[in-house]
Write a protein that holds these residues in place. Structure first.
Motif, PDB file in Angstrom:
ATOM      1  N   GLN A 195       0.828  -1.206   0.000  1.00  0.00           N
ATOM      2  CA  GLN A 195       0.000   0.000   0.000  1.00  0.00           C
ATOM      3  C   GLN A 195       0.865   1.261   0.000  1.00  0.00           C
ATOM      4  O   GLN A 195       0.415   2.328   0.422  1.00  0.00           O
ATOM      5  CB  GLN A 195      -0.912   0.009   1.239  1.00  0.00           C
ATOM      6  N   ILE A 196       2.094   1.131  -0.483  1.00  0.00           N
ATOM      7  CA  ILE A 196       3.024   2.257  -0.450  1.00  0.00           C
ATOM      8  C   ILE A 196       2.531   3.413  -1.303  1.00  0.00           C
ATOM      9  O   ILE A 196       2.615   4.578  -0.914  1.00  0.00           O
ATOM     10  CB  ILE A 196       4.425   1.803  -0.900  1.00  0.00           C
ATOM     11  N   ILE A 197       2.005   3.104  -2.476  1.00  0.00           N
ATOM     12  CA  ILE A 197       1.527   4.171  -3.357  1.00  0.00           C
ATOM     13  C   ILE A 197       0.369   4.926  -2.716  1.00  0.00           C
ATOM     14  O   ILE A 197       0.303   6.154  -2.760  1.00  0.00           O
ATOM     15  CB  ILE A 197       1.088   3.597  -4.714  1.00  0.00           C
ATOM     16  N   GLN A 198      -0.552   4.179  -2.103  1.00  0.00           N
ATOM     17  CA  GLN A 198      -1.750   4.814  -1.550  1.00  0.00           C
ATOM     18  C   GLN A 198      -1.464   5.574  -0.262  1.00  0.00           C
ATOM     19  O   GLN A 198      -1.888   6.723  -0.107  1.00  0.00           O
ATOM     20  CB  GLN A 198      -2.840   3.757  -1.291  1.00  0.00           C
ATOM     21  N   ASN A 199      -0.766   4.940   0.701  1.00  0.00           N
ATOM     22  CA  ASN A 199      -0.614   5.598   2.003  1.00  0.00           C
ATOM     23  C   ASN A 199       0.713   5.295   2.706  1.00  0.00           C
ATOM     24  O   ASN A 199       0.816   5.398   3.929  1.00  0.00           O
ATOM     25  CB  ASN A 199      -1.785   5.220   2.925  1.00  0.00           C
ATOM     26  N   ASP A 200       1.721   4.895   1.953  1.00  0.00           N
ATOM     27  CA  ASP A 200       3.065   4.668   2.504  1.00  0.00           C
ATOM     28  C   ASP A 200       3.090   3.585   3.577  1.00  0.00           C
ATOM     29  O   ASP A 200       3.829   3.684   4.564  1.00  0.00           O
ATOM     30  CB  ASP A 200       3.646   5.967   3.075  1.00  0.00           C
ATOM     31  N   THR A 201       2.310   2.533   3.390  1.00  0.00           N
ATOM     32  CA  THR A 201       2.304   1.443   4.365  1.00  0.00           C
ATOM     33  C   THR A 201       2.357   0.089   3.665  1.00  0.00           C
ATOM     34  O   THR A 201       2.081  -0.028   2.467  1.00  0.00           O
ATOM     35  CB  THR A 201       1.049   1.468   5.256  1.00  0.00           C
ATOM     36  N   LEU A 202       2.684  -0.927   4.449  1.00  0.00           N
ATOM     37  CA  LEU A 202       2.519  -2.318   4.049  1.00  0.00           C
ATOM     38  C   LEU A 202       1.519  -2.953   5.004  1.00  0.00           C
ATOM     39  O   LEU A 202       1.589  -2.739   6.220  1.00  0.00           O
ATOM     40  CB  LEU A 202       3.847  -3.080   4.137  1.00  0.00           C
ATOM     41  N   LEU A 203       0.576  -3.703   4.452  1.00  0.00           N
ATOM     42  CA  LEU A 203      -0.363  -4.450   5.280  1.00  0.00           C
ATOM     43  C   LEU A 203       0.227  -5.835   5.502  1.00  0.00           C
ATOM     44  O   LEU A 203       0.506  -6.564   4.544  1.00  0.00           O
ATOM     45  CB  LEU A 203      -1.718  -4.550   4.594  1.00  0.00           C
ATOM     46  N   LEU A 204       0.426  -6.220   6.766  1.00  0.00           N
ATOM     47  CA  LEU A 204       1.016  -7.515   7.098  1.00  0.00           C
ATOM     48  C   LEU A 204      -0.089  -8.485   7.475  1.00  0.00           C
ATOM     49  O   LEU A 204      -0.919  -8.204   8.341  1.00  0.00           O
ATOM     50  CB  LEU A 204       2.002  -7.364   8.261  1.00  0.00           C
ATOM     51  N   GLU A 205      -0.097  -9.633   6.818  1.00  0.00           N
ATOM     52  CA  GLU A 205      -1.141 -10.622   7.026  1.00  0.00           C
ATOM     53  C   GLU A 205      -0.526 -11.929   7.499  1.00  0.00           C
ATOM     54  O   GLU A 205       0.511 -12.356   7.005  1.00  0.00           O
ATOM     55  CB  GLU A 205      -1.941 -10.849   5.737  1.00  0.00           C
ATOM     56  N   ASP A 206      -1.182 -12.576   8.445  1.00  0.00           N
ATOM     57  CA  ASP A 206      -0.713 -13.850   8.965  1.00  0.00           C
ATOM     58  C   ASP A 206      -1.067 -14.965   7.984  1.00  0.00           C
ATOM     59  O   ASP A 206      -2.225 -15.100   7.590  1.00  0.00           O
ATOM     60  CB  ASP A 206      -1.347 -14.121  10.330  1.00  0.00           C
ATOM     61  N   THR A 207      -0.088 -15.772   7.599  1.00  0.00           N
ATOM     62  CA  THR A 207      -0.330 -16.816   6.600  1.00  0.00           C
ATOM     63  C   THR A 207      -1.255 -17.913   7.113  1.00  0.00           C
ATOM     64  O   THR A 207      -1.876 -18.621   6.330  1.00  0.00           O
ATOM     65  CB  THR A 207       0.991 -17.459   6.145  1.00  0.00           C
ATOM     66  N   ASN A 208      -1.349 -18.080   8.429  1.00  0.00           N
ATOM     67  CA  ASN A 208      -2.235 -19.109   8.979  1.00  0.00           C
ATOM     68  C   ASN A 208      -3.591 -18.566   9.381  1.00  0.00           C
ATOM     69  O   ASN A 208      -4.450 -19.311   9.841  1.00  0.00           O
ATOM     70  CB  ASN A 208      -1.586 -19.768  10.204  1.00  0.00           C
ATOM     71  N   GLN A 210      -4.457 -16.715  11.893  1.00  0.00           N
ATOM     72  CA  GLN A 210      -4.743 -16.753  13.320  1.00  0.00           C
ATOM     73  C   GLN A 210      -4.623 -15.381  13.981  1.00  0.00           C
ATOM     74  O   GLN A 210      -5.036 -15.204  15.126  1.00  0.00           O
ATOM     75  CB  GLN A 210      -3.810 -17.745  14.013  1.00  0.00           C
ATOM     76  N   PHE A 211      -4.030 -14.409  13.290  1.00  0.00           N
ATOM     77  CA  PHE A 211      -3.899 -13.065  13.839  1.00  0.00           C
ATOM     78  C   PHE A 211      -4.538 -12.061  12.902  1.00  0.00           C
ATOM     79  O   PHE A 211      -4.677 -12.296  11.708  1.00  0.00           O
ATOM     80  CB  PHE A 211      -2.423 -12.694  14.050  1.00  0.00           C
ATOM     81  N   SER A 212      -4.912 -10.907  13.454  1.00  0.00           N
ATOM     82  CA  SER A 212      -5.471  -9.845  12.626  1.00  0.00           C
ATOM     83  C   SER A 212      -4.374  -9.201  11.789  1.00  0.00           C
ATOM     84  O   SER A 212      -3.218  -9.132  12.198  1.00  0.00           O
ATOM     85  CB  SER A 212      -6.139  -8.789  13.510  1.00  0.00           C
ATOM     86  N   SER A 213      -4.747  -8.733  10.606  1.00  0.00           N
ATOM     87  CA  SER A 213      -3.808  -8.004   9.764  1.00  0.00           C
ATOM     88  C   SER A 213      -3.568  -6.617  10.366  1.00  0.00           C
ATOM     89  O   SER A 213      -4.425  -6.068  11.047  1.00  0.00           O
ATOM     90  CB  SER A 213      -4.361  -7.860   8.347  1.00  0.00           C
ATOM     91  N   TYR A 214      -2.392  -6.070  10.117  1.00  0.00           N
ATOM     92  CA  TYR A 214      -2.104  -4.718  10.593  1.00  0.00           C
ATOM     93  C   TYR A 214      -1.132  -4.047   9.633  1.00  0.00           C
ATOM     94  O   TYR A 214      -0.377  -4.705   8.915  1.00  0.00           O
ATOM     95  CB  TYR A 214      -1.525  -4.736  12.012  1.00  0.00           C
ATOM     96  N   SER A 215      -1.182  -2.712   9.612  1.00  0.00           N
ATOM     97  CA  SER A 215      -0.355  -1.934   8.692  1.00  0.00           C
ATOM     98  C   SER A 215       0.890  -1.404   9.396  1.00  0.00           C
ATOM     99  O   SER A 215       0.846  -1.083  10.590  1.00  0.00           O
ATOM    100  CB  SER A 215      -1.152  -0.764   8.109  1.00  0.00           C
ATOM    101  N   VAL A 216       1.972  -1.317   8.636  1.00  0.00           N
ATOM    102  CA  VAL A 216       3.223  -0.756   9.140  1.00  0.00           C
ATOM    103  C   VAL A 216       3.679   0.321   8.168  1.00  0.00           C
ATOM    104  O   VAL A 216       3.731   0.095   6.956  1.00  0.00           O
ATOM    105  CB  VAL A 216       4.320  -1.837   9.259  1.00  0.00           C
ATOM    106  N   SER A 217       3.973   1.499   8.697  1.00  0.00           N
ATOM    107  CA  SER A 217       4.467   2.591   7.851  1.00  0.00           C
ATOM    108  C   SER A 217       5.872   2.272   7.358  1.00  0.00           C
ATOM    109  O   SER A 217       6.680   1.693   8.091  1.00  0.00           O
ATOM    110  CB  SER A 217       4.476   3.904   8.641  1.00  0.00           C
ATOM    111  N   VAL A 218       6.182   2.672   6.134  1.00  0.00           N
ATOM    112  CA  VAL A 218       7.515   2.394   5.598  1.00  0.00           C
ATOM    113  C   VAL A 218       8.612   3.089   6.405  1.00  0.00           C
ATOM    114  O   VAL A 218       9.742   2.614   6.455  1.00  0.00           O
ATOM    115  CB  VAL A 218       7.621   2.804   4.112  1.00  0.00           C
ATOM    116  N   GLU A 219       8.273   4.189   7.063  1.00  0.00           N
ATOM    117  CA  GLU A 219       9.284   4.889   7.846  1.00  0.00           C
ATOM    118  C   GLU A 219       9.678   4.105   9.095  1.00  0.00           C
ATOM    119  O   GLU A 219      10.719   4.374   9.706  1.00  0.00           O
ATOM    120  CB  GLU A 219       8.808   6.288   8.241  1.00  0.00           C
ATOM    121  N   ASP A 220       8.849   3.123   9.479  1.00  0.00           N
ATOM    122  CA  ASP A 220       9.150   2.296  10.645  1.00  0.00           C
ATOM    123  C   ASP A 220       9.831   0.990  10.269  1.00  0.00           C
ATOM    124  O   ASP A 220      10.107   0.159  11.143  1.00  0.00           O
ATOM    125  CB  ASP A 220       7.861   1.988  11.415  1.00  0.00           C
ATOM    126  N   ILE A 221      10.078   0.784   8.986  1.00  0.00           N
ATOM    127  CA  ILE A 221      10.691  -0.460   8.516  1.00  0.00           C
ATOM    128  C   ILE A 221      12.171  -0.231   8.231  1.00  0.00           C
ATOM    129  O   ILE A 221      12.546   0.751   7.594  1.00  0.00           O
ATOM    130  CB  ILE A 221       9.981  -0.970   7.246  1.00  0.00           C
TER     131      ILE A 221
END
Length: 269
Positions: A195-208, A210-221
């Protein structure tokens, strides 16, 4: 009508290749080329989707020369976060090599994760990590290995995930499994939605799941490593369903053999 020139302009402003844009929009690379070369025009619905993707109105996208306009930001240069994501702002990658200048694969163990997040750019720290080389991996990439614990839930427990270094994060495709190094989230292994183009974030999703998805700003990576391989320290278990299916097939085979024997006995009487 400025659709084609605006599409080409916005793609370049956002530092996207035609292939990267086609992946983001879910359309073929051939269509992107035909749009930019004025050989084709999308229908209204995909036209709106493209405009929304670049955060411009449909009116602006079609009827204004955006290369001469300022749309919610200074388009004469990339914003700082876009530069960072595209590796245009300094990002240090420390590596180690053998005497033949072949790169090692450094291993980040669970007990050194916090130290790695703080010292990932320190060549002396990286040089002190355990290291190995895996001949089966493609050349021309820099690799790093990370131990995976139960909390990450994206690979078998007690496994080591090997990732290939990603310089330009704009090239990441949706649903790619990646290792994310961040001071805020730690070191996590997740499928991502770009989602970098839209809002400078990546949405992280659990492959299994079991956890909720959450966004991380690129400035925190700090770093991103694309999944390349994993090494499991546990012998793989045959799934229960496979065992059940195998047992069912064996039972059927036994039943058929019994029926065949009965047929033979009837014929001999």
């Amino acid at each position: 009508m400025f659709f084609s020139s605006n599409l080409r302009y916005l793609r370049r402003v956002h530092n996207l290749t035609q292939e990267a844009l086609s992946n983001h929009l879910g359309v073929s690379l051939k269509k992107i080329g035909s749009y930019e070369e004025e050989r084709a025009t999308p229908k209204l619905e995909p036209l709106i989707e493209i405009a929304n993707f670049f955060s411009v109105t449909l009116e602006q996208f079609i009827n204004q020369d955006l290369s001469l306009e300022s749309i919610n930001k200074n388009t004469s240069e990339l914003p700082e976060l876009k530069k960072y994501a595209a590796a245009e702002r300094l990002r240090v990658l420390s590596i180690t090599q053998d005497r033949n200048e072949n790169e090692y694969i450094e291993l980040v163990r669970l007990d050194s994760e916090e130290d790695y997040i703080k010292g990932y750019s320190d060549i002396d720290f990286v040089a002190g990590l355990p290291k190995c080389q895996l001949p089966a991996l493609p050349l021309n990439h820099t690799y790093r290995a990370f131990e995976i614990s139960d909390s990450l839930l994206a690979a078998p427990t007690n496994s080591i995930v090997v990732g290939a270094f990603v310089a330009d994060w704009n090239e990441l495709k949706d649903n790619e499994p990646c290792i994310i190094v961040s001071e805020n989230t730690g070191i996590v292994f997740r499928k991502i939605k770009n989602q970098i183009i839209q809002n400078d974030t990546l949405l992280l999703e659990d492959t299994n799941g079991q956890f909720s998805s959450y966004s991380v700003s690129v400035e925190d990576i700090e770093e991103i490593w694309r999944f390349a391989a994993y090494i499991s320290l546990d012998f793989p278990q045959v799934p229960t369903q496979v065992n059940e299916l195998r047992q069912t097939m064996q039972n059927l085979q036994s039943a058929l053999e019994i029926l065949e024997e009965r047929k033979i006995k009837k014929k001999t009487r």
